[in-house]
Motif scaffolding. Structure first.
Motif, PDB file in Angstrom:
ATOM      1  N   GLY A   1       0.796  -1.215   0.000  1.00  0.00           N
ATOM      2  CA  GLY A   1       0.000   0.000   0.000  1.00  0.00           C
ATOM      3  C   GLY A   1       0.832   1.270   0.000  1.00  0.00           C
ATOM      4  O   GLY A   1       0.300   2.365   0.195  1.00  0.00           O
ATOM      5  N   LEU A   2       2.138   1.161  -0.224  1.00  0.00           N
ATOM      6  CA  LEU A   2       3.028   2.317  -0.236  1.00  0.00           C
ATOM      7  C   LEU A   2       2.959   3.012  -1.598  1.00  0.00           C
ATOM      8  O   LEU A   2       3.566   2.572  -2.577  1.00  0.00           O
ATOM      9  CB  LEU A   2       4.470   1.890   0.060  1.00  0.00           C
ATOM     10  CG  LEU A   2       4.703   1.251   1.441  1.00  0.00           C
ATOM     11  CD1 LEU A   2       6.134   0.761   1.571  1.00  0.00           C
ATOM     12  CD2 LEU A   2       4.372   2.268   2.537  1.00  0.00           C
ATOM     13  N   ALA A   3       2.248   4.135  -1.664  1.00  0.00           N
ATOM     14  CA  ALA A   3       2.036   4.822  -2.940  1.00  0.00           C
ATOM     15  C   ALA A   3       3.317   5.430  -3.491  1.00  0.00           C
ATOM     16  O   ALA A   3       3.460   5.596  -4.710  1.00  0.00           O
ATOM     17  CB  ALA A   3       0.972   5.906  -2.777  1.00  0.00           C
ATOM     18  N   TRP A   4       4.287   5.759  -2.613  1.00  0.00           N
ATOM     19  CA  TRP A   4       5.520   6.399  -3.092  1.00  0.00           C
ATOM     20  C   TRP A   4       6.357   5.463  -3.949  1.00  0.00           C
ATOM     21  O   TRP A   4       7.271   5.923  -4.677  1.00  0.00           O
ATOM     22  CB  TRP A   4       6.339   6.931  -1.915  1.00  0.00           C
ATOM     23  CG  TRP A   4       6.830   5.864  -0.970  1.00  0.00           C
ATOM     24  CD1 TRP A   4       6.230   5.465   0.177  1.00  0.00           C
ATOM     25  CD2 TRP A   4       8.015   5.068  -1.106  1.00  0.00           C
ATOM     26  NE1 TRP A   4       6.954   4.465   0.787  1.00  0.00           N
ATOM     27  CE2 TRP A   4       8.059   4.209   0.010  1.00  0.00           C
ATOM     28  CE3 TRP A   4       9.028   5.000  -2.048  1.00  0.00           C
ATOM     29  CZ2 TRP A   4       9.089   3.283   0.202  1.00  0.00           C
ATOM     30  CZ3 TRP A   4      10.060   4.076  -1.868  1.00  0.00           C
ATOM     31  CH2 TRP A   4      10.081   3.237  -0.759  1.00  0.00           C
ATOM     32  N   ILE A   5       6.083   4.170  -3.889  1.00  0.00           N
ATOM     33  CA  ILE A   5       6.822   3.212  -4.724  1.00  0.00           C
ATOM     34  C   ILE A   5       6.635   3.545  -6.206  1.00  0.00           C
ATOM     35  O   ILE A   5       7.562   3.429  -7.012  1.00  0.00           O
ATOM     36  CB  ILE A   5       6.347   1.772  -4.449  1.00  0.00           C
ATOM     37  CG1 ILE A   5       6.707   1.347  -3.017  1.00  0.00           C
ATOM     38  CG2 ILE A   5       6.938   0.802  -5.467  1.00  0.00           C
ATOM     39  CD1 ILE A   5       8.200   1.211  -2.789  1.00  0.00           C
ATOM     40  N   ASP A   6       5.422   3.996  -6.565  1.00  0.00           N
ATOM     41  CA  ASP A   6       5.119   4.274  -7.972  1.00  0.00           C
ATOM     42  C   ASP A   6       5.986   5.388  -8.553  1.00  0.00           C
ATOM     43  O   ASP A   6       6.675   5.188  -9.557  1.00  0.00           O
ATOM     44  CB  ASP A   6       3.633   4.597  -8.129  1.00  0.00           C
ATOM     45  CG  ASP A   6       3.253   4.883  -9.572  1.00  0.00           C
ATOM     46  OD1 ASP A   6       2.995   3.916 -10.313  1.00  0.00           O
ATOM     47  OD2 ASP A   6       3.241   6.062  -9.953  1.00  0.00           O
ATOM     48  N   PRO A   7       6.000   6.609  -7.962  1.00  0.00           N
ATOM     49  CA  PRO A   7       6.877   7.646  -8.516  1.00  0.00           C
ATOM     50  C   PRO A   7       8.355   7.302  -8.395  1.00  0.00           C
ATOM     51  O   PRO A   7       9.164   7.702  -9.236  1.00  0.00           O
ATOM     52  CB  PRO A   7       6.524   8.898  -7.702  1.00  0.00           C
ATOM     53  CG  PRO A   7       5.890   8.387  -6.462  1.00  0.00           C
ATOM     54  CD  PRO A   7       5.177   7.133  -6.845  1.00  0.00           C
ATOM     55  N   ALA A   8       8.720   6.546  -7.338  1.00  0.00           N
ATOM     56  CA  ALA A   8      10.122   6.149  -7.178  1.00  0.00           C
ATOM     57  C   ALA A   8      10.553   5.255  -8.334  1.00  0.00           C
ATOM     58  O   ALA A   8      11.644   5.419  -8.900  1.00  0.00           O
ATOM     59  CB  ALA A   8      10.324   5.433  -5.846  1.00  0.00           C
ATOM     60  N   VAL A   9       9.686   4.307  -8.704  1.00  0.00           N
ATOM     61  CA  VAL A   9      10.001   3.422  -9.828  1.00  0.00           C
ATOM     62  C   VAL A   9      10.049   4.214 -11.133  1.00  0.00           C
ATOM     63  O   VAL A   9      10.885   3.950 -12.005  1.00  0.00           O
ATOM     64  CB  VAL A   9       8.968   2.281  -9.920  1.00  0.00           C
ATOM     65  CG1 VAL A   9       9.120   1.519 -11.234  1.00  0.00           C
ATOM     66  CG2 VAL A   9       9.141   1.329  -8.748  1.00  0.00           C
ATOM     67  N   SER A  10       9.161   5.210 -11.262  1.00  0.00           N
ATOM     68  CA  SER A  10       9.183   6.024 -12.484  1.00  0.00           C
ATOM     69  C   SER A  10      10.508   6.768 -12.608  1.00  0.00           C
ATOM     70  O   SER A  10      11.035   6.932 -13.713  1.00  0.00           O
ATOM     71  CB  SER A  10       8.005   7.008 -12.496  1.00  0.00           C
ATOM     72  OG  SER A  10       8.192   8.028 -11.532  1.00  0.00           O
ATOM     73  N   LEU A  11      11.080   7.210 -11.483  1.00  0.00           N
ATOM     74  CA  LEU A  11      12.378   7.881 -11.518  1.00  0.00           C
ATOM     75  C   LEU A  11      13.490   6.918 -11.931  1.00  0.00           C
ATOM     76  O   LEU A  11      14.420   7.290 -12.654  1.00  0.00           O
ATOM     77  CB  LEU A  11      12.700   8.496 -10.152  1.00  0.00           C
ATOM     78  CG  LEU A  11      11.889   9.728  -9.762  1.00  0.00           C
ATOM     79  CD1 LEU A  11      12.233  10.166  -8.337  1.00  0.00           C
ATOM     80  CD2 LEU A  11      12.158  10.877 -10.737  1.00  0.00           C
ATOM     81  N   VAL A  12      13.386   5.675 -11.465  1.00  0.00           N
ATOM     82  CA  VAL A  12      14.371   4.659 -11.868  1.00  0.00           C
ATOM     83  C   VAL A  12      14.278   4.413 -13.371  1.00  0.00           C
ATOM     84  O   VAL A  12      15.294   4.322 -14.075  1.00  0.00           O
ATOM     85  CB  VAL A  12      14.156   3.349 -11.089  1.00  0.00           C
ATOM     86  CG1 VAL A  12      15.069   2.247 -11.646  1.00  0.00           C
ATOM     87  CG2 VAL A  12      14.431   3.550  -9.606  1.00  0.00           C
ATOM     88  N   ILE A  13      13.037   4.320 -13.873  1.00  0.00           N
ATOM     89  CA  ILE A  13      12.835   4.106 -15.314  1.00  0.00           C
ATOM     90  C   ILE A  13      13.413   5.275 -16.099  1.00  0.00           C
ATOM     91  O   ILE A  13      14.102   5.081 -17.111  1.00  0.00           O
ATOM     92  CB  ILE A  13      11.338   3.938 -15.629  1.00  0.00           C
ATOM     93  CG1 ILE A  13      10.813   2.637 -15.005  1.00  0.00           C
ATOM     94  CG2 ILE A  13      11.101   3.919 -17.141  1.00  0.00           C
ATOM     95  CD1 ILE A  13       9.309   2.478 -15.119  1.00  0.00           C
ATOM     96  N   VAL A  14      13.160   6.496 -15.626  1.00  0.00           N
ATOM     97  CA  VAL A  14      13.695   7.683 -16.296  1.00  0.00           C
ATOM     98  C   VAL A  14      15.215   7.638 -16.324  1.00  0.00           C
ATOM     99  O   VAL A  14      15.849   7.956 -17.341  1.00  0.00           O
ATOM    100  CB  VAL A  14      13.216   8.964 -15.593  1.00  0.00           C
ATOM    101  CG1 VAL A  14      14.025  10.174 -16.059  1.00  0.00           C
ATOM    102  CG2 VAL A  14      11.738   9.193 -15.868  1.00  0.00           C
ATOM    103  N   ALA A  15      15.824   7.224 -15.194  1.00  0.00           N
ATOM    104  CA  ALA A  15      17.290   7.141 -15.130  1.00  0.00           C
ATOM    105  C   ALA A  15      17.827   6.151 -16.149  1.00  0.00           C
ATOM    106  O   ALA A  15      18.838   6.408 -16.822  1.00  0.00           O
ATOM    107  CB  ALA A  15      17.728   6.752 -13.718  1.00  0.00           C
ATOM    108  N   VAL A  16      17.153   4.998 -16.267  1.00  0.00           N
ATOM    109  CA  VAL A  16      17.583   3.980 -17.237  1.00  0.00           C
ATOM    110  C   VAL A  16      17.484   4.526 -18.663  1.00  0.00           C
ATOM    111  O   VAL A  16      18.392   4.343 -19.490  1.00  0.00           O
ATOM    112  CB  VAL A  16      16.730   2.700 -17.098  1.00  0.00           C
ATOM    113  CG1 VAL A  16      17.030   1.723 -18.234  1.00  0.00           C
ATOM    114  CG2 VAL A  16      17.007   2.035 -15.749  1.00  0.00           C
ATOM    115  N   ILE A  17      16.378   5.212 -18.955  1.00  0.00           N
ATOM    116  CA  ILE A  17      16.173   5.770 -20.294  1.00  0.00           C
ATOM    117  C   ILE A  17      17.219   6.848 -20.588  1.00  0.00           C
ATOM    118  O   ILE A  17      17.783   6.901 -21.690  1.00  0.00           O
ATOM    119  CB  ILE A  17      14.761   6.351 -20.429  1.00  0.00           C
ATOM    120  CG1 ILE A  17      13.717   5.250 -20.261  1.00  0.00           C
ATOM    121  CG2 ILE A  17      14.573   7.021 -21.792  1.00  0.00           C
ATOM    122  CD1 ILE A  17      12.296   5.762 -20.159  1.00  0.00           C
ATOM    123  N   LEU A  18      17.481   7.728 -19.607  1.00  0.00           N
ATOM    124  CA  LEU A  18      18.455   8.791 -19.808  1.00  0.00           C
ATOM    125  C   LEU A  18      19.853   8.237 -20.038  1.00  0.00           C
ATOM    126  O   LEU A  18      20.634   8.794 -20.819  1.00  0.00           O
ATOM    127  CB  LEU A  18      18.455   9.740 -18.604  1.00  0.00           C
ATOM    128  CG  LEU A  18      17.217  10.617 -18.439  1.00  0.00           C
ATOM    129  CD1 LEU A  18      17.356  11.505 -17.204  1.00  0.00           C
ATOM    130  CD2 LEU A  18      17.005  11.483 -19.678  1.00  0.00           C
TER     131      LEU A  18
END
Length: 305
Positions: A186-203
């Motif tokens: 139920g930890l909602a912050w996991i979602d934006p945190a994962v999006s930042l990881v994805i962005v880092a991989v893409i960058l």
């Protein structure tokens, strides 16, 4: 005696894209599948508040652009040159790659800013929905990668499309994991945190694309070609005494050209040019070769390097 200049027709090789024509259908299917998935994933991500899905949708949009660029490279490579564009429009693939890199940097920057803003907010994220949509992404990206699997060993353009889609299937798998963790904790912050990881991989990948496309735009020697080794190969050709003015540059994202001056005691025969062309194409993948022969007498004053 003045220097002799040779631009022998047999010293040139103007190859075209190696991708078979039937890959046009594979590109069309891959683009259609991924574009449809981008629309669905982005819509679900925005309506359900999942920045991880939005980030992955941005990544998949880059896939669509990448496939379009690769397809354009295949099509443009088949066009003949004209009186103004004597090499054809092969170089447009380099410009397209540069555009893609810049577009991705801007898009990922916007997604990262939104993700950072969302970290401190208590927004309910439907973990099950995230898992389902990302799971569809694994299927779409995996299926698209398979379309190019049989051609990726023989053409770097096709290989790039294959590796990009295969990697994206892995990114979608990461989003599935995020959805599972959210569902369990139920930890909602996991979602934006994962999006930042994805962005880092893409960058990380985009930086390489930007660096390579800028280098190619500036006519840098393509990666993987050792100029000293090329110079040594030319010097080792029968009758060559010296070599100078060696220039190597990309004509497109898949084709390389070379010009060089070779100093020789006498003008060589046709076999010399054929051997030089074969060695450079076989050993270094240089398919467009122009050699200018300068006779030794013309270099008596040291003007030939």
């Amino acid at each position: 005696m003045s220097a002799g200049h040779a631009h022998h027709h047999h010293g040139h090789d103007h190859g075209h894209s190696h991708a078979p024509a039937d890959f046009g259908r594979a590109f069309a299917i891959g683009i259609a599948l991924n574009l449809a998935f981008v629309v669905v994933e982005a819509a679900v991500g925005f309506t359900r508040g999942s920045m991880a899905l939005v980030a992955d949708a941005g990544h998949n949009l880059s896939d669509v652009l990448g496939l379009v660029v690769a397809w354009a490279g295949v099509a443009i490579g088949k066009r003949r040159g004209g009186p103004r564009f004597t090499y054809g429009l092969r170089g447009s693939t380099i410009l397209a790659a540069l555009f893609n890199a810049l577009f991705l940097l801007v898009a990922m920057g916007a997604i990262a800013l939104e993700a950072v803003r969302r970290i401190g907010e208590d927004v309910a994220v439907p973990g099950a929905t995230v898992m389902i949509v990302a799971g569809i992404g694994i299927v779409v990206n995996g299926a698209t990668a398979l379309l190019f699997a049989r051609g990726q060993k023989g053409d770097i353009n096709i290989r790039g499309a294959y590796l990009h889609m295969a990697a994206d299937a892995g990114v979608s798998a990461g989003v599935v994991v995020a959805g599972f963790v959210i569902q369990m904790t139920g930890l909602a912050w996991i979602d934006p945190a994962v999006s930042l990881v994805i962005v880092a991989v893409i960058l990380w990948g985009t930086w390489g694309l930007l660096r390579d496309s800028v280098s190619m735009s500036l006519l840098a020697v393509p990666e993987g070609i050792d100029v000293a080794a090329v110079d040594g190969t030319l010097r080792a050709l029968p009758g060559v005494e010296r070599v100078h003015h060696v220039h190597i540059w990309p004509l497109s994202t898949t084709e390389t050209a070379l010009t060089a001056h070779v100093v020789m005691p006498r003008y060589p025969g046709l076999a010399f040019f054929e051997a030089a062309k074969h060695r450079l194409e076989h050993d270094f993948g240089i398919g467009h070769v122009t050699l200018q022969v300068e006779l030794t007498e013309g270099c008596a004053e040291g003007d030939c390097g």
